[in-house]
Scaffold this motif. Structure first.
Motif, short mmCIF file in Angstrom:
data_model
loop_
_atom_site.label_atom_id
_atom_site.label_comp_id
_atom_site.label_asym_id
_atom_site.label_seq_id
_atom_site.Cartn_x
_atom_site.Cartn_y
_atom_site.Cartn_z
N SER A 11 6.82 34.36 33.72
CA SER A 11 7.39 33.97 35.12
C SER A 11 8.80 33.57 35.08
O SER A 11 9.38 33.44 35.59
N TYR A 14 11.06 36.20 32.89
CA TYR A 14 11.75 37.56 34.32
C TYR A 14 10.76 37.48 35.95
O TYR A 14 11.22 38.64 36.42
N SER A 15 11.16 36.56 36.19
CA SER A 15 11.01 36.03 37.97
C SER A 15 12.35 36.73 38.42
O SER A 15 11.92 37.44 39.24
N TYR A 18 11.70 41.16 37.60
CA TYR A 18 9.81 41.89 37.75
C TYR A 18 10.57 42.99 39.18
O TYR A 18 11.07 43.09 39.69
N ARG A 173 0.68 38.62 40.72
CA ARG A 173 1.47 38.57 40.12
C ARG A 173 1.47 38.45 38.91
O ARG A 173 2.62 38.70 37.46
N LEU A 177 2.89 40.44 35.77
CA LEU A 177 3.65 39.85 34.77
C LEU A 177 3.68 40.53 33.31
O LEU A 177 4.69 40.49 33.05
N TYR A 180 4.01 44.06 33.22
CA TYR A 180 5.63 44.69 33.14
C TYR A 180 6.04 44.57 31.59
O TYR A 180 6.65 44.67 31.65
#
Ligand code: SF4
Length: 211
Positions: A11, A14-15, A18, A173, A177, A180
């Motif tokens: 998180s 890559y937040s 993403y 989420r 993630l 992702y």
């Protein structure tokens, strides 16, 4: 490494970058792209999904379209002939049986041709903000390589384990993630291990570098 820390680390990293991988502005567009998505690259889902939406304005016109024409449009995507049949059948089912209204449960969504459990959960997560654990091939690959799950773990086992460690309010989420990370860094054939901060926890990396 514990799962919660791994998710927090993803998180943090890559937040900002993403994304869901494709865009959509309606149920119709999302359903089409979900049906196109199994084993397909994101840019193809996006491009070909947009072509279908611009060629057929609603479920009814897609249901009435000649199968050959749908196949021709989506030919660049893998399993295009199966997916063309699914698109046409899904459009028919949604326009005739559902009166163009998409249901809001996994069970009912999975009655739509071409929509499996993963796509149903993705739909609920994206359209209704439901917290769903979305288990796909990327999610499982990453968790296996990092020794969180074994190669013969069943989806139901993975789901129960995940639920026990990650708060329900971040299920969608968190699972997205991880997926992702699998799509961008921990690729199936040539993972970008040089950019990965989790090497020391990784089965795959140690097996390749300790040969
Ligand atoms: S070291 Fe390589 S294989 Fe292992 S998790 Fe990172 S990217 Fe994936």
């Amino acid at each position: 490494m514990v799962l919660k820390k791994f998710v927090e680390s993803l998180s943090d990293k890559y937040s900002n970058s993403y994304t869901e991988g494709f865009t959509y502005s309606s149920d119709y567009e999302l359903i089409i792209k979900l049906i196109l998505s199994p084993r397909a690259l994101e840019h193809k889902i996006e491009f070909l999904g947009n072509l279908i939406v611009s060629s057929y304005k609603d479920y009814k016109s897609l249901a009435m379209a000649p199968l050959d024409d749908i196949e021709e449009i989506i030919r660049p995507v893998g399993f295009f002939n199966q997916k063309a049949i699914r698109l046409k059948r899904a459009a028919f089912y949604i326009s005739n049986t559902l009166d163009n209204k998409i249901p809001n449960t996994t069970y009912e969504l999975m009655k739509i041709p071409g929509i499996g459990v993963k796509s149903a959960r993705k739909y609920l997560s994206l359209r209704l903000n439901a917290e769903e654990i979305i288990i796909d091939t990327h999610f499982k690959r990453v968790l296996k390589r990092l020794n969180f799950i074994s190669s013969n773990s069943k989806n139901s086992e993975i789901e129960n384990w995940f639920k026990g460690l990650i708060s329900q309010n971040i299920h969608s989420r968190s699972s997205n993630l991880i997926s992702y990370f699998g799509k961008k860094i921990c690729l199936n054939k040539k993972p970008k291990c040089e950019f990965c901060q989790y090497k020391r926890f990784c089965n795959f990396f140690s097996s390749v570098h300790n040969r």
